[in-house]
Motif scaffolding. Structure first.
Motif, short mmCIF file in Angstrom:
data_model
loop_
_atom_site.label_atom_id
_atom_site.label_comp_id
_atom_site.label_asym_id
_atom_site.label_seq_id
_atom_site.Cartn_x
_atom_site.Cartn_y
_atom_site.Cartn_z
N SER A 1 -0.13 3.12 8.30
CA SER A 1 -0.77 1.72 7.95
C SER A 1 -1.04 0.58 8.98
CB SER A 1 -0.05 1.17 6.71
OG SER A 1 0.07 2.13 5.84
N LEU A 2 0.21 0.44 9.73
CA LEU A 2 0.25 -0.46 10.80
C LEU A 2 -0.98 0.11 11.92
CD1 LEU A 2 4.06 -1.30 11.45
CD2 LEU A 2 2.24 -2.70 10.47
N PHE B 1 0.62 -8.53 2.36
CA PHE B 1 0.96 -7.66 3.05
C PHE B 1 1.87 -6.99 2.33
CE2 PHE B 1 3.83 -5.56 6.22
CZ PHE B 1 3.07 -4.60 6.56
N ILE C 1 4.36 6.66 6.58
CA ILE C 1 3.32 6.02 6.10
C ILE C 1 3.02 4.46 6.67
CG2 ILE C 1 2.44 4.98 3.78
CD1 ILE C 1 3.75 7.52 2.53
N LEU C 2 4.20 3.87 6.81
CA LEU C 2 4.24 2.64 7.48
C LEU C 2 3.60 2.63 8.95
CD1 LEU C 2 5.17 0.06 6.47
CD2 LEU C 2 7.28 0.28 8.27
N LEU D 1 2.01 -3.27 0.88
CA LEU D 1 3.26 -2.32 1.08
C LEU D 1 3.59 -1.80 -0.10
CD1 LEU D 1 4.40 -1.96 3.88
CD2 LEU D 1 6.13 -3.28 3.43
N GLY E 1 2.10 10.85 0.85
CA GLY E 1 3.17 10.88 0.11
C GLY E 1 2.97 11.48 -1.34
N LEU F 1 9.40 9.69 5.13
CA LEU F 1 8.18 9.50 4.83
C LEU F 1 7.70 8.08 4.62
CD1 LEU F 1 6.05 11.44 3.19
CD2 LEU F 1 7.27 10.69 0.99
N ILE F 2 8.52 7.02 4.26
CA ILE F 2 8.02 5.81 4.40
C ILE F 2 7.74 5.31 5.63
CG2 ILE F 2 8.68 3.23 4.15
CD1 ILE F 2 9.70 4.16 1.25
N ARG G 1 -4.19 -0.99 10.68
CA ARG G 1 -4.28 -2.29 10.89
C ARG G 1 -4.73 -2.56 12.11
NH1 ARG G 1 -2.16 -6.74 7.69
NH2 ARG G 1 -2.38 -6.21 5.46
N ALA H 1 1.74 1.25 -0.78
CA ALA H 1 1.87 2.24 -0.06
C ALA H 1 3.03 3.27 -0.20
CB ALA H 1 1.89 1.81 1.58
N ILE H 2 3.94 2.70 -0.90
CA ILE H 2 5.27 3.53 -1.10
C ILE H 2 4.99 4.67 -2.18
CG2 ILE H 2 7.60 3.62 -2.22
CD1 ILE H 2 7.79 0.69 -1.65
N PRO H 3 5.33 6.06 -1.69
CA PRO H 3 4.76 7.10 -2.39
C PRO H 3 5.63 7.09 -3.92
CG PRO H 3 5.66 7.83 -0.47
CD PRO H 3 6.05 6.28 -0.45
N SER H 4 4.98 7.61 -4.83
CA SER H 4 5.25 7.82 -5.89
C SER H 4 6.74 8.39 -6.27
CB SER H 4 4.40 8.44 -6.81
OG SER H 4 4.88 8.94 -8.18
N VAL H 5 6.99 9.48 -5.48
CA VAL H 5 8.22 10.30 -5.69
C VAL H 5 9.36 9.45 -5.18
CG1 VAL H 5 8.10 11.25 -3.27
CG2 VAL H 5 9.37 12.47 -5.42
N VAL H 6 9.07 8.36 -4.24
CA VAL H 6 10.18 7.44 -3.90
C VAL H 6 10.40 6.52 -4.84
CG1 VAL H 6 10.79 5.95 -2.03
CG2 VAL H 6 9.47 7.66 -1.44
#
Lengths: 302, 285
Positions: free
Chosen positions: B266-267, A107, B262-263, A111, B206, B258-259, B270, A114-119
Motif C-alpha cells: 500500500s505504501l 489514512f 500488505i502495508l 488501513l 489477504g 501478511l499485514i 501511495r 486493508a487488514i485481511p478478513s482472516v486477521v
C-alpha cells in the motif's frame, strides 16, 4: 499510390471490446454456473429450500432458513452499529476535525480496510470473543437480561461477536463513500445556513445530511452488501452452530460461513448442489443491494 | 429553543462526532497492537525458511505458504492485469458518454460487490470440477477475477485525467485510435495504473474465502499448476481454528507477516501515485 496508402482509414481495434465484453460475460457466466450447479437442489426442494430450517446431510434434507437468518441478523446488527458510527466519522472528517488530523485519520480508516478478513477473524476469536464472554455479555445480561436478546449462557463466540466484527469491517466502506458525498455539499448552502444563525450541528443536521442523504443511504447499503458476503472473519467468530435463537449470545451460522465450513466436506452431489444454491441466494441478495446502492450514489455524484 | 440550549446541543454533538472518530482509531490500534504484540515474539528465521511441522513438534515455519501466496499472486496478475487494464483503457477511450460504456462501468461495480466466496464457488465449478482436483491454477484464477474490478476502475479514472490535447496530438499525427490508446495515453497514465494494480494485489493477498476450495492449501512445497498450494491466509485460518497453543502463536506471526506485506504494497502504491502526480506532465493544463 503511396499517398493512397497513407490516407487509408485506420484499422478498427478489435482487442478492447473483447476484453471488456469478457468482463461483462464473466458476471453472466458466474450467474449461469451458480444456477446450473444449484439445479438439482432447486428441483429437489423448490421454494421450500428457502423456508425450512432442517439441514441434515445424513437424511439428505436441506433447508437454508437458519443460515439466511444468521446472515440477516449479524448484518443487521452490524449496520445498526456501523451506520451511525461511520456517518459520524465521515462528518467529523469533513467538517469537525482540525485540518492537520484529517489526513492521518483518513489514512487510518483506509488501513482498517486493508487488514485481511482472516486477521479480523483471528483477533475476534482470541481477543474480542473472550472479552465479550467475560465482560460484555455478563454485563448486558445483568442490566438488560429481561430483554430476549440478552439471555442464555455467554459463549463469547456467537451472533454478537459476528455482528461486532462485521461492524468494524464495513466501517471503512461507509466512511469513505459517505465522506465523499458529504463533501459535495455546496459551500453556498452551508454558508447560507450559517448566515441564518445556526450552530454547526444544526448546519450538519439541516443542510449537510439531507443534501447527502441518498449518497449516505447508498454507502450504508454497500456496507450491508459487504457484511452479507463477508466470510472468513464471521466463520471464525460466529460459533458455527445451525440454530435460530432470539438471544444475541447464541452461536449461529451464516450462509457464507456454512459454505466455507462444509463445501470441501460435501460428499454427494445433492449436498454440494444445496451449498451452491445458498451461494446463489447470497449472490442474488448482494447483487440487488449493490445495484440499488450504486444507483443511489450515482444520483448524487452527478 | 434558546441559544444556550442550542449551544449545549451543539457541543454535545461535537463530542459525539469526535468520540466516533476516537473509537474507530482505538479499535484499529487494538487490532494492530495485538497482531504485533502476539506475532512479534514468534517471528524468527525458521518462520521464513521451514515447512510447517506436525502437531507436537516445536519449530517449523510457513515458508511454503509465503512462496505459495507469491505464486498465486503472480498467477492472478497474469489474468487480472491484462483484462483489467485493457477494459479500463476501453472504458476511458471508447466508452465515454455512451450507453454501452455506462452499462459496462455498472457491471464492473457489480462485479466488485460479489462476495469473494461466491467467486470461489464459481471457480470451483468451472475449473476444479473440470480438472478433477484442487489446484494452484484454480486459486490463481479466483484471485485474478477479484483483481479485475479494482484495476479497471483505477485505469479508467486515471486515463480520463490525461489531457485531451495529448490525445488530439497523437490522432493529429495520424495514429489510429488503438495506437493512440496503447502507445500514448497508456504510458501517460502508467503510474496511476501501477498504483491501481498494486492496490489490487494488496487486496487479494489477504483473500482467504475464495481459496478454501480452489487452492485448498498444502503442507508441503509445491510449484505445479495442477496441485493444491499453500497460502498465508489459509495457513492462518488452519492454525487459528486448531486447538494448539503453538499453532495459535504461528497464526499471529503469519498475520503480522501478511499485514506487513500488505502495508508495504500500500505504501508503495501511495509512493508511486505521489510521484506520478508531479511527473512528466502537469495534468489538466
Amino acid at each position: 499510390m503511396f499517398f493512397f496508402f497513407m490516407i487509408r482509414r485506420p484499422p478498427r481495434s478489435t482487442l478492447f471490446p473483447y476484453t471488456t465484453l469478457f468482463r461483462s460475460i464473466l458476471v453472466l457466466l458466474i450467474i449461469y454456473e451458480l444456477a446450473v450447479g444449484s439445479l438439482p437442489a432447486i428441483k429437489a426442494f423448490g421454494w421450500r429450500f428457502l423456508f425450512t430450517s432442517k439441514w441434515d446431510p445424513v437424511t439428505k434434507q436441506f433447508g437454508a432458513l437458519t443460515f439466511i437468518f444468521g446472515t440477516l441478523v449479524t448484518s443487521a446488527l452490524a449496520i445498526l452499529l456501523a451506520a451511525p458510527l461511520g456517518v459520524g466519522l465521515a462528518v467529523y472528517l469533513v467538517e469537525i476535525a482540525p485540518k492537520k488530523l484529517r489526513g492521518p485519520v483518513s489514512f487510518l480508516v483506509d488501513l482498517l480496510a486493508a487488514i485481511p478478513s482472516v486477521v479480523y477473524g483471528l483477533w475476534g476469536l482470541f481477543v474480542m470473543a473472550p472479552w465479550l464472554q467475560r465482560v460484555v455479555e455478563p454485563w448486558l445480561a445483568r442490566n438488560f437480561g429481561w430483554l430476549p436478546f440478552f439471555q442464555g449462557p455467554a459463549y463469547g463466540v456467537g451472533i454478537l461477536a459476528g455482528g461486532l466484527i462485521l461492524t468494524i469491517m464495513i466501517l471503512p466502506t461507509i466512511v469513505s463513500i459517505s465522506r465523499e458525498v458529504i463533501a459535495t455539499t455546496p459551500r453556498s448552502l452551508r454558508q447560507a445556513v450559517y448566515a441564518l444563525g445556526s450552530t454547526r450541528w444544526e448546519m450538519i443536521k439541516g443542510a449537510m445530511l439531507p443534501y447527502a442523504r441518498s449518497g449516505i443511504t447508498g454507502a450504508v447499503m454497500l456496507g450491508l452488501g459487504r457484511a452479507l458476503g463477508e466470510t472468513m472473519a464471521i466463520t471464525m467468530v460466529i460459533g458455527n452452530r445451525p440454530e435460530i435463537s432470539t438471544s444475541l449470545f447464541a452461536p449461529a451460522q451464516t450462509m457464507a460461513s456454512l459454505i466455507a465450513n462444509e463445501f470441501t466436506e460435501a460428499t454427494y452431489s445433492l449436498y454440494i448442489s444445496s451449498l451452491v444454491e445458498i451461494g446463489l441466494v447470497l449472490f442474488a441478495i448482494t447483487i440487488i443491494l449493490n445495484i440499488a446502492a450504486r444507483l443511489l450514489i450515482s444520483r448524487i455524484a452527478r | 429553543m434558546n441559544i444556550k440550549k442550542r449551544r449545549i446541543i451543539n457541543s454535545i454533538m461535537n463530542y459525539l462526532f469526535t468520540l466516533a472518530a476516537l473509537s474507530v482509531v482505538l479499535v484499529l490500534g487494538l487490532i494492530l497492537g495485538y497482531v504485533v504484540w502476539q506475532g512479534a515474539p514468534a517471528l524468527n528465521i525458521h518462520l521464513f525458511t521451514e515447512l510447517p511441522k506436525p502437531v507436537g513438534e516445536a519449530g517449523g515455519g510457513i515458508a511454503n505458504s509465503i512462496v505459495g501466496t507469491i505464486y498465486l499472486i503472480v498467477l492472478a496478475s497474469l489474468i487480472g492485469i491484462p483484462i483489467g487494464v485493457l477494459s479500463g483503457v476501453y472504458l476511458a477511450e471508447y466508452g465515454q458518454n455512451k450507453r454501452f460504456g455506462e452499462a459496462v462501468r455498472f457491471l464492473a461495480d457489480v462485479l466488485s460487490g460479489i462476495p469473494s466466496i461466491v467467486v470461489g464457488i464459481f471457480v470451483y465449478s468451472l475449473i476444479v470440477l473440470a480438472m478433477g482436483r484442487f489446484s494452484a491454477l484454480a486459486g490463481g484464477v479466483a484471485l485474478g477475477i477479484l483483481m479485475i474490478p479494482t484495476i479497471t476502475r483505477s485505469t479508467d479514472e486515471v486515463l480520463k485525467l490525461v489531457p485531451n490535447s495529448i490525445r488530439e496530438a497523437a490522432l493529429g499525427l495520424g495514429a489510429s485510435r488503438w495506437r493512440t490508446a496503447l502507445t500514448v495515453i497508456l504510458p501517460a497514465g502508467l503510474s496511476g495504473i501501477f498504483t491501481g494494480i498494486i492496490l489490487a494485489i494488496a487486496r487479494v493477498a489477504g483473500e482467504t474465502a475464495p481459496l478454501l476450495f480452489t487452492a485448498l492449501g498444502n503442507r508441503f512445497w509445491s510449484a505445479s499448476l495442477d496441485q493444491p498450494i499453500a497460502a498465508i491466509p489459509l495457513q492462518i485460518f488452519t492454525y487459528a481454528t486448531s486447538p494448539y497453543k503453538d499453532w495459535h502463536a504461528k497464526a499471529w506471526a503469519g498475520s503480522l507477516v501478511l499485514i506487513l506485506m500488505i502495508l508495504v504494497l500500500s505504501l508503495l502504491a501511495r509512493f508511486i501515485a505521489g510521484r506520478g502526480a508531479s511527473g512528466r506532465f502537469k495534468m489538466g493544463n
